[in-house]
Scaffold this motif. Structure first.
Motif, PDB file in Angstrom:
ATOM      1  N   LYS A 161      91.566  60.034  22.776  1.00  0.00           N
ATOM      2  CA  LYS A 161      91.722  58.697  23.349  1.00  0.00           C
ATOM      3  C   LYS A 161      91.351  57.653  22.299  1.00  0.00           C
ATOM      4  CE  LYS A 161      90.357  60.186  28.017  1.00  0.00           C
ATOM      5  NZ  LYS A 161      89.320  60.027  29.075  1.00  0.00           N
ATOM      6  N   VAL A 162      92.248  56.704  22.096  1.00  0.00           N
ATOM      7  CA  VAL A 162      91.989  55.598  21.177  1.00  0.00           C
ATOM      8  C   VAL A 162      92.203  54.293  21.944  1.00  0.00           C
ATOM      9  CG1 VAL A 162      92.683  56.954  19.173  1.00  0.00           C
ATOM     10  CG2 VAL A 162      94.382  55.552  20.342  1.00  0.00           C
ATOM     11  N   ALA A 163      91.536  53.245  21.512  1.00  0.00           N
ATOM     12  CA  ALA A 163      91.656  51.962  22.210  1.00  0.00           C
ATOM     13  C   ALA A 163      91.815  50.840  21.208  1.00  0.00           C
ATOM     14  CB  ALA A 163      90.422  51.706  23.080  1.00  0.00           C
ATOM     15  N   PHE A 164      92.496  49.776  21.638  1.00  0.00           N
ATOM     16  CA  PHE A 164      92.523  48.552  20.852  1.00  0.00           C
ATOM     17  C   PHE A 164      92.128  47.387  21.734  1.00  0.00           C
ATOM     18  CE2 PHE A 164      96.870  48.867  22.502  1.00  0.00           C
ATOM     19  CZ  PHE A 164      97.108  47.588  22.978  1.00  0.00           C
ATOM     20  N   LEU A 165      91.437  46.418  21.134  1.00  0.00           N
ATOM     21  CA  LEU A 165      91.034  45.193  21.814  1.00  0.00           C
ATOM     22  C   LEU A 165      91.875  44.067  21.255  1.00  0.00           C
ATOM     23  CD1 LEU A 165      88.630  47.159  22.286  1.00  0.00           C
ATOM     24  CD2 LEU A 165      87.117  45.186  22.160  1.00  0.00           C
ATOM     25  N   ALA A 166      92.745  43.498  22.084  1.00  0.00           N
ATOM     26  CA  ALA A 166      93.662  42.471  21.598  1.00  0.00           C
ATOM     27  C   ALA A 166      94.138  41.632  22.778  1.00  0.00           C
ATOM     28  CB  ALA A 166      94.837  43.110  20.843  1.00  0.00           C
ATOM     29  N   ASP A 167      95.353  41.069  22.641  1.00  0.00           N
ATOM     30  CA  ASP A 167      95.934  40.297  23.730  1.00  0.00           C
ATOM     31  C   ASP A 167      96.791  41.221  24.597  1.00  0.00           C
ATOM     32  OD1 ASP A 167      97.777  40.726  21.733  1.00  0.00           O
ATOM     33  OD2 ASP A 167      98.525  38.673  21.632  1.00  0.00           O
ATOM     34  N   GLY A 168      97.722  40.649  25.359  1.00  0.00           N
ATOM     35  CA  GLY A 168      98.525  41.458  26.253  1.00  0.00           C
ATOM     36  C   GLY A 168      99.596  42.248  25.521  1.00  0.00           C
ATOM     37  N   GLY A 204      94.220  38.517  33.867  1.00  0.00           N
ATOM     38  CA  GLY A 204      95.000  39.594  34.462  1.00  0.00           C
ATOM     39  C   GLY A 204      96.000  40.164  33.469  1.00  0.00           C
ATOM     40  N   THR A 205      96.448  41.378  33.723  1.00  0.00           N
ATOM     41  CA  THR A 205      97.374  42.032  32.795  1.00  0.00           C
ATOM     42  C   THR A 205      98.777  41.443  32.855  1.00  0.00           C
ATOM     43  OG1 THR A 205      97.817  43.733  34.467  1.00  0.00           O
ATOM     44  CG2 THR A 205      96.111  44.224  32.824  1.00  0.00           C
ATOM     45  N   ALA A 206      99.113  40.709  33.913  1.00  0.00           N
ATOM     46  CA  ALA A 206     100.463  40.156  34.039  1.00  0.00           C
ATOM     47  C   ALA A 206     100.616  38.813  33.324  1.00  0.00           C
ATOM     48  CB  ALA A 206     100.835  39.995  35.513  1.00  0.00           C
ATOM     49  N   ALA A 207      99.514  38.203  32.892  1.00  0.00           N
ATOM     50  CA  ALA A 207      99.585  36.899  32.234  1.00  0.00           C
ATOM     51  C   ALA A 207     100.286  37.025  30.881  1.00  0.00           C
ATOM     52  CB  ALA A 207      98.187  36.326  32.046  1.00  0.00           C
ATOM     53  N   THR A 208     101.093  36.046  30.542  1.00  0.00           N
ATOM     54  CA  THR A 208     101.838  36.068  29.282  1.00  0.00           C
ATOM     55  C   THR A 208     100.946  35.619  28.122  1.00  0.00           C
ATOM     56  OG1 THR A 208     103.902  35.564  30.435  1.00  0.00           O
ATOM     57  CG2 THR A 208     103.846  35.159  28.070  1.00  0.00           C
ATOM     58  N   THR A 209     100.920  36.427  27.064  1.00  0.00           N
ATOM     59  CA  THR A 209     100.228  36.045  25.828  1.00  0.00           C
ATOM     60  C   THR A 209     101.206  36.251  24.673  1.00  0.00           C
ATOM     61  OG1 THR A 209      99.370  38.281  25.432  1.00  0.00           O
ATOM     62  CG2 THR A 209      98.002  36.800  26.764  1.00  0.00           C
ATOM     63  N   GLY A 210     100.757  35.915  23.460  1.00  0.00           N
ATOM     64  CA  GLY A 210     101.630  36.097  22.306  1.00  0.00           C
ATOM     65  C   GLY A 210     102.107  37.530  22.171  1.00  0.00           C
ATOM     66  N   GLY A 211     101.168  38.462  22.304  1.00  0.00           N
ATOM     67  CA  GLY A 211     101.508  39.874  22.335  1.00  0.00           C
ATOM     68  C   GLY A 211     101.766  40.527  20.998  1.00  0.00           C
ATOM     69  N   GLY A 212     101.864  39.732  19.933  1.00  0.00           N
ATOM     70  CA  GLY A 212     102.175  40.325  18.638  1.00  0.00           C
ATOM     71  C   GLY A 212     101.090  41.247  18.130  1.00  0.00           C
ATOM     72  N   GLU A 213      99.834  40.809  18.230  1.00  0.00           N
ATOM     73  CA  GLU A 213      98.723  41.626  17.745  1.00  0.00           C
ATOM     74  C   GLU A 213      98.628  42.932  18.511  1.00  0.00           C
ATOM     75  OE1 GLU A 213      96.159  42.948  15.293  1.00  0.00           O
ATOM     76  OE2 GLU A 213      96.695  40.845  15.034  1.00  0.00           O
ATOM     77  N   ALA A 214      98.704  42.859  19.834  1.00  0.00           N
ATOM     78  CA  ALA A 214      98.598  44.069  20.652  1.00  0.00           C
ATOM     79  C   ALA A 214      99.734  45.039  20.348  1.00  0.00           C
ATOM     80  CB  ALA A 214      98.594  43.703  22.136  1.00  0.00           C
TER      81      ALA A 214
END
Length: 332
Positions: A161-168, A204-214
């Motif tokens: 299991k690996v995890a990342f902390l970022a935007d959506g 919330g997970t449905a909110a729109t973010t840039g998303g590029g980093e994630a």
């Protein structure tokens, strides 16, 4: 896949509390030993109960707590914060500071949302892949000679299991569906590579973010090479590529199971309490590697660095923490 929204532990505070106006702060308790041992966990619970009792006795409000790192988020006045900091069980009392997210990468959600599973090459240049033979990305795979089973000795992250902390992140991207080439008993072909998507931003997970980093974090970890991208649609306009300059992405550990921990809200920031809650969730759920592609420069007083304190606690619990190393230009 689980999509979960957890409530924010507390509202942000960018400076220490002043006067009689209460504000949210993080109380870091002193380590009581290896956080994985039973004795340490019992000691931790006792210490938290004692400090929580003190906090309530002086009129403070306990909002949340975490185990790794060992913290409590409290709503306090300056006098109450001072009383808590004098307790021998307390290591430090820090503002629940705002943590800014990284600058959105050049490749943003357009790349994540416009993946296609077929490609037609309309032009060819030496640096371009084709629909039949797309360029393999990230290029770092070739740089570390990680381009096949022989190079990795068969270790592709299966069961890890690996995890990342970022935007959506857009979990429906075809690259986040398990390829038969990287499937396992616990993660069969067609299953979701991103097994859990949990929100710590309050949006919330449905909110729109840039998303590029994630997207780039998840892809560099465990993209499956299912999608083909026409790079000519995404590069800088001053360095155009012809249409049909095709690439695919295969992560460094395509057999791994990914936990997407969304800490950055739509305003591209998070709080210290949201960040430590995400670290605590990852450790509690058996994550072995945490990626943090962001950071700050808390110099000269590194003792007040919440990111560092939380990452150190995760490492002490046996987790490998991977951090960014100045990839945002001259200001990083």
């Amino acid at each position: 896949m689980a999509m979960v929204s957890l409530p924010l532990a507390a509202p942000p505070s960018t400076a220490a509390t002043t006067g009689h106006s209460p504000t949210a702060m993080l109380v870091f308790l002193r380590p009581g030993g290896a956080p994985t041992s039973l004795a340490a966990r019992v000691s931790e619970r006792d210490a938290q109960a004692s400090v929580a009792s003190l906090a309530r006795s002086v009129g403070a409000t306990v909002l949340a707590s975490t185990s790794v790192p060992d913290t409590m988020t409290v709503l306090v006045t300056s006098a109450q914060a001072a009383a808590l900091s004098r307790n021998p069980l307390v290591s430090s009392v820090l503002p629940n500071a705002t943590i800014p997210g990284p600058a959105d990468p050049i490749l943003t959600t357009r790349l994540a949302s416009q993946a296609r599973t077929t490609s037609t090459s309309l032009a060819r240049v030496a640096s371009c892949g084709t629909g039949a033979h797309p360029q393999l990305n990230p290029e770092a795979l070739a740089n570390i000679n990680d381009t096949g089973p022989k190079a990795t000795l068969g270790f592709i992250g299966r069961g890890v299991k690996v995890a990342f902390l970022a935007d959506g992140v857009f979990v429906g991207n075809p690259d986040f569906r398990r390829s038969p080439a990287f499937a396992s008993t616990g993660s069969p072909a067609g299953s979701r590579v991103i097994a859990r998507y949990v929100d710590f931003s309050g949006d919330g997970t449905a909110a729109t973010t840039g998303g590029g980093e994630a997207f780039l974090d998840a892809s560099s970890m465990a993209a499956q090479g299912n999608a083909v991208y026409d790079l000519g649609r995404f590069v800088n306009r001053s360095h155009r590529l012809p249409s049909g300059c095709d690439a695919k992405i295969v992560g460094a550990a395509p057999g791994a199971t990914v936990y997407a921990l969304k800490i950055f809200a739509q305003n591209n920031s998070t709080t210290g309490s949201g960040f430590v809650a995400a670290i605590d969730y990852a450790v509690a759920n058996g994550v072995k590697v945490i990626n943090e592609s962001f950071g700050g420069n808390p110099f000269p007083d590194t003792a007040g660095d919440i990111i560092r304190a939380a990452a150190d606690a995760a490492v002490a619990a046996g987790v490998t923490v991977v951090v960014s190393t100045g990839d945002a230009g001259t200001t990083s």
